[in-house]
Design an enzyme around this catalytic site. Sequence first.
Site, PDB file in Angstrom:
ATOM      1  N   ARG A  74      11.782  -5.654   5.073  1.00 45.84           N
ATOM      2  CA  ARG A  74      11.466  -4.396   4.715  1.00 45.84           C
ATOM      3  C   ARG A  74      12.613  -3.411   5.411  1.00 45.84           C
ATOM      4  NH1 ARG A  74       5.486  -2.371   4.622  1.00 45.84           N
ATOM      5  NH2 ARG A  74       5.449  -3.026   6.961  1.00 45.84           N
ATOM      6  N   LYS A  97       0.644  -1.172  -0.058  1.00 43.55           N
ATOM      7  CA  LYS A  97       0.214   0.049   0.019  1.00 43.55           C
ATOM      8  C   LYS A  97       0.814   1.277   0.044  1.00 43.55           C
ATOM      9  CE  LYS A  97      -1.997  -1.134   3.985  1.00 43.55           C
ATOM     10  NZ  LYS A  97      -1.631  -2.427   4.359  1.00 43.55           N
ATOM     11  N   ARG A 142      11.703  -1.061  10.907  1.00 42.80           N
ATOM     12  CA  ARG A 142      10.550  -0.534  11.810  1.00 42.80           C
ATOM     13  C   ARG A 142      10.526  -1.829  12.930  1.00 42.80           C
ATOM     14  NH1 ARG A 142       5.164  -0.039   7.922  1.00 42.80           N
ATOM     15  NH2 ARG A 142       4.159  -1.080   9.897  1.00 42.80           N
ATOM     16  N   ARG A 179      -9.424   1.146   8.705  1.00 45.32           N
ATOM     17  CA  ARG A 179      -8.843  -0.573   9.083  1.00 45.32           C
ATOM     18  C   ARG A 179      -9.953  -1.289   9.961  1.00 45.32           C
ATOM     19  NH1 ARG A 179      -3.370   0.410   8.491  1.00 45.32           N
ATOM     20  NH2 ARG A 179      -1.876  -1.590   9.052  1.00 45.32           N
ATOM     21  N   ARG A 229       0.003  -8.897  13.453  1.00 40.63           N
ATOM     22  CA  ARG A 229      -0.451  -7.942  12.444  1.00 40.63           C
ATOM     23  C   ARG A 229      -1.404  -8.648  11.495  1.00 40.63           C
ATOM     24  NH1 ARG A 229       4.632  -5.081  10.729  1.00 40.63           N
ATOM     25  NH2 ARG A 229       3.319  -4.062   9.394  1.00 40.63           N
TER      26      ARG A 229
HETATM   27  P1  ADP Z   1       1.091  -2.056   7.740  1.00 37.27           P
HETATM   28  O1  ADP Z   1       0.122  -1.794   6.697  1.00 37.27           O
HETATM   29  O2  ADP Z   1       2.256  -2.401   7.045  1.00 37.27           O
HETATM   30  O3  ADP Z   1       0.606  -2.909   8.900  1.00 37.27           O
HETATM   31  P2  ADP Z   1       1.321   0.894   8.667  1.00 37.27           P
HETATM   32  O4  ADP Z   1       2.156   1.715   8.617  1.00 37.27           O
HETATM   33  O5  ADP Z   1      -0.105   0.938   7.916  1.00 37.27           O
HETATM   34  O6  ADP Z   1       1.534  -0.717   8.151  1.00 37.27           O
HETATM   35  O7  ADP Z   1       0.440   0.867  10.338  1.00 37.27           O
HETATM   36  C1  ADP Z   1       1.353   0.196  11.267  1.00 37.27           C
HETATM   37  C2  ADP Z   1       0.660   0.350  12.627  1.00 37.27           C
HETATM   38  O8  ADP Z   1       0.087   1.639  12.885  1.00 37.27           O
HETATM   39  C3  ADP Z   1      -0.744  -0.673  12.722  1.00 37.27           C
HETATM   40  O9  ADP Z   1      -0.006  -2.046  13.127  1.00 37.27           O
HETATM   41  C4  ADP Z   1      -1.439  -0.001  13.695  1.00 37.27           C
HETATM   42  O10 ADP Z   1      -1.094  -0.322  15.176  1.00 37.27           O
HETATM   43  C5  ADP Z   1      -1.281   1.535  13.528  1.00 37.27           C
HETATM   44  N1  ADP Z   1      -2.245   1.990  12.828  1.00 37.27           N
HETATM   45  C6  ADP Z   1      -2.143   2.602  11.331  1.00 37.27           C
HETATM   46  N2  ADP Z   1      -3.226   2.832  10.832  1.00 37.27           N
HETATM   47  C7  ADP Z   1      -4.340   2.555  11.579  1.00 37.27           C
HETATM   48  C8  ADP Z   1      -5.638   2.648  11.593  1.00 37.27           C
HETATM   49  N3  ADP Z   1      -6.178   3.200  10.437  1.00 37.27           N
HETATM   50  N4  ADP Z   1      -6.369   2.316  12.665  1.00 37.27           N
HETATM   51  C9  ADP Z   1      -5.557   1.833  13.756  1.00 37.27           C
HETATM   52  N5  ADP Z   1      -4.158   1.606  13.772  1.00 37.27           N
HETATM   53  C10 ADP Z   1      -3.675   1.864  12.778  1.00 37.27           C
END
Ligand code: ADP
Length: 215
Positions: free
Chosen positions: A128, A14, A161, A89, A172
């Site tokens: 990554r 994404k 990360r 999400r 996750r």
């Molecule tokens: P990825 O899609 O690779 O898991 P992101 O950078 O989108 O990575 O998200 C990393 C973390 O940030 C998630 O595991 C969560 O803890 C938090 N997070 C990001 N976006 C949201 C969201 N829309 N709602 C709740 N938590 C979020």
Amino acid sequence: MFRLILLGPPGAGKGTLASTLSVKFNAPHISTGSVFRRNIKEGTRLGMRVKKYMDKGELVPDEIVINIVTDRLDEDDCATGFLLDGFPRTVHQAEELDKYLESRGLAIDRVIDLVADEELLMQRMINRRVCKSCGRIYHVITMPPKQEGICDVCGGEIYQRADDTEETVRNRFAVYQSQTAPLIEYYRKAGNLLAIDGSGTPDETLELVVEALGV
Ligand code: ADP
Ligand code: ZN
């Protein structure tokens, strides 16, 4: 101009896709994960609140996330379009987003669901690396930076990360399955879902997306 959501499991690509589309469409790339990581790095109150969830691979509570996104969408540069990466999400976040847009006479145009096999995603995430300064994404085997540890684009420091370790990645995935995957049905019903194969290279995925969007 488009109002797009990028959906898909962790590691589906994404962020990589959103960075490219953001340049192509000249539309802001809004990544909730990046906003949180920046706040953690800067030691803000928000950063301190969200760190414990992110480190475990849990979702940040809806009310925190929703306010951040709607405040961001109120900014001028989002008026003609935007790319949401990592939001919504949960079904509740999607409903709140719809309410926000409806109240302004707006709607999401397309939802791109990036699809890929879990083992492949796992390998992508463990390998990554990310630039601390500009967020550019690398892969230690398939897409390494020209000079180890240094970003090709901005010269920033490249790091792993904290939530890209095997244990957190497993969690996750589980969180994605239970809380985020229901959104696929939500947007299928809304009629704007595009399922795209995300297992290829970033260029291949981009090509499929461009074709599907008809741009
Ligand atoms: P990825 O899609 O690779 O898991 P992101 O950078 O989108 O990575 O998200 C990393 C973390 O940030 C998630 O595991 C969560 O803890 C938090 N997070 C990001 N976006 C949201 C969201 N829309 N709602 C709740 N938590 C979020
Ligand atoms: Zn960089």
